[in-house]
Design an enzyme around this catalytic site. Structure first.
Site, PDB file in Angstrom:
ATOM      1  N   CYS A 137      -4.883   5.947  -4.792  1.00 52.67           N
ATOM      2  CA  CYS A 137      -4.198   4.689  -4.438  1.00 52.67           C
ATOM      3  C   CYS A 137      -2.726   4.877  -4.820  1.00 52.67           C
ATOM      4  O   CYS A 137      -2.407   5.111  -5.993  1.00 52.67           O
ATOM      5  CB  CYS A 137      -4.833   3.529  -5.206  1.00 52.67           C
ATOM      6  N   THR A 184       0.001   2.840  -4.834  1.00 51.66           N
ATOM      7  CA  THR A 184       0.641   1.885  -5.741  1.00 51.66           C
ATOM      8  C   THR A 184       0.079   2.059  -7.152  1.00 51.66           C
ATOM      9  O   THR A 184       0.806   1.910  -8.144  1.00 51.66           O
ATOM     10  CB  THR A 184       0.436   0.441  -5.248  1.00 51.66           C
ATOM     11  N   CYS A 241       0.871  -1.179   0.000  1.00 50.61           N
ATOM     12  CA  CYS A 241       0.000   0.000   0.000  1.00 50.61           C
ATOM     13  C   CYS A 241       0.908   1.228   0.000  1.00 50.61           C
ATOM     14  O   CYS A 241       1.627   1.469   0.977  1.00 50.61           O
ATOM     15  CB  CYS A 241      -0.876  -0.027   1.247  1.00 50.61           C
TER      16      CYS A 241
HETATM   17  N1  LIG Z   1      -6.512  -2.232  -2.286  1.00 49.46           N
HETATM   18  C1  LIG Z   1      -5.128  -2.553  -2.459  1.00 49.46           C
HETATM   19  C2  LIG Z   1      -4.311  -2.310  -1.235  1.00 49.46           C
HETATM   20  C3  LIG Z   1      -4.234  -0.868  -0.831  1.00 49.46           C
HETATM   21  C4  LIG Z   1      -3.456  -0.014  -1.830  1.00 49.46           C
HETATM   22  C5  LIG Z   1      -3.344   1.390  -1.358  1.00 49.46           C
HETATM   23  N2  LIG Z   1      -4.532   2.149  -1.292  1.00 49.46           N
HETATM   24  C6  LIG Z   1      -2.198   2.178  -1.965  1.00 49.46           C
HETATM   25  O1  LIG Z   1      -2.119   3.378  -1.665  1.00 49.46           O
HETATM   26  O2  LIG Z   1      -1.345   1.614  -2.652  1.00 49.46           O
HETATM   27  C7  LIG Z   1      -4.968  -4.037  -2.830  1.00 49.46           C
HETATM   28  O3  LIG Z   1      -5.785  -4.857  -2.413  1.00 49.46           O
HETATM   29  O4  LIG Z   1      -4.003  -4.354  -3.533  1.00 49.46           O
END
Ligand SMILES: N[C@@H](CCC[C@H](N)C(=O)O)C(=O)O
Length: 327
Positions: free
Chosen positions: A228, A230, A77
């Site tokens: 998000c 990533t 994350c």
């Molecule tokens: N929902 C994502 C995990 C969280 C990612 C996050 N919000 C970020 O900032 O990268 C998953 O299940 O891969």
């Protein structure tokens, strides 16, 4: 059980930070997942996109485990890692640190504020994998680079990559951002489906001015979030691969919750991305949880003032997007 926590956000992607290092909590695996489902529920008094558990590490300065709002665990994350970077650096009096995540130990560091009064951290996004088995994505080919997926859309071109959590990225027009297209196809690949058995984070990317992009993501285990980390990193890399942005150059990534900078590096045939942005705390809280009854009460909530400064940045971003996004 009694728990103290901090609520914070990176680009409006909000998390509950629970410190298992100093509080000595010993949650079971199912308790971590149940806590995420209970506390992140937006109809409750806290609400968040996920929980970041900060845990002792044997080989790094700290360890992060990320649970989505639906109780599923994610391997990584980016926005959350900036918050954990801040938490661990402040706890240990460091300006830079290494944080253990599910698949890699990652470098993090405090950086000059991107906006006056906004604590700013840089985190490493790595490893980057294009093999479809890394997501996984069940197609009869090794990679998917700017190609159609017949089952999803007649005209969108997708790139699939893991950073190392799974992402599906499409560069779109202003028209394709409107309507329900992203929601419909994201719900399809995050429900029971043959293509993505573990689900996938789905991003629509709209190029803005030179060196700037807008990214909107439907997150696996959550739904649409403000941002998000990533996904913004993966999307920056995809725009470099398509010649829309340059490697080793700061890319301004706008999102519905603010703005970050991403720099894509290539070394020895491998990619790595620096994600730089805010790590803002909203409040400290103490709660009492009854997991068997799926209830909790908040006994203390101490609001912090940092968000007021962040809102100025966010206001400027929204104004910029209102004029540039339509073009
Ligand atoms: N929902 C994502 C995990 C969280 C990612 C996050 N919000 C970020 O900032 O990268 C998953 O299940 O891969």
């Amino acid at each position: 059980m009694d728990i103290t926590l901090i609520k914070g956000h990176g680009s409006g992607n909000d998390f509950l930070i629970i410190d298992e290092i100093t509080n000595g909590y010993s949650f079971s695996e199912s308790e971590r997942a149940e806590l995420a489902k209970l506390l992140c529920n937006r109809e409750g008094e806290l609400g968040a996109d996920g929980i970041l558990y900060v845990i002792n590490s044997k080989n790094a300065d700290g360890r992060m485990r990320v649970f989505n709002a639906d109780g599923s665990e994610a391997s990584m994350c980016g926005n959350g890692l900036r918050l954990v970077a801040r938490y661990v650096c402040e706890l240990k009096g460091l300006d830079e640190a290494v944080i253990e995540t599910m698949k890699a130990n990652l470098k993090v560091s405090r950086k000059p504020e991107i906006y006056d009064g906004v604590p700013t951290y840089q985190v490493e996004i790595s490893p980057v994998l294009f093999e479809l088995s890394a997501l996984p994505l069940n197609l009869d080919q090794p990679t998917l680079l700017n190609e159609k997926i017949e089952e999803l859309s007649d005209d969108l071109m997708f790139t699939a990559l893991a950073v190392p959590n799974p992402h599906l990225v499409a560069i779109v027009t202003a028209g394709q951002l409107e309507g329900n297209l992203q929601k419909e196809l994201s719900e399809k690949v995050n429900g029971p489906n043959e293509l993505f058995p573990d689900g996938v984070n789905v991003s629509f990317v709209k190029p803005l001015e030179s060196g700037a992009i807008y990214v909107r993501t439907f997150e696996r285990g959550v739904g649409f979030t403000n941002a998000c980390g990533t996904a913004m990193s993966a999307s920056s890399l995809v725009t470099c691969l398509q010649g829309l942005n340059k490697l080793e150059t700061s890319i301004q990534v706008y999102n519905n919750g603010g703005k970050v900078h991403c720099i894509v590096h290539q070394q020895d045939g491998k990619y790595r991305i620096d994600l730089i942005g805010n790590a803002t705390y909203l409040y400290n809280a103490a709660i009492s949880v009854d997991l068997s009854g799926a209830t909790f009460t908040v006994s203390r909530k101490e609001e912090l003032s940092e968000q007021q400064t962040y809102e100025k940045l966010q206001g400027e971003v929204q104004e910029y997007l209102s004029t540039t996004l339509k073009g």
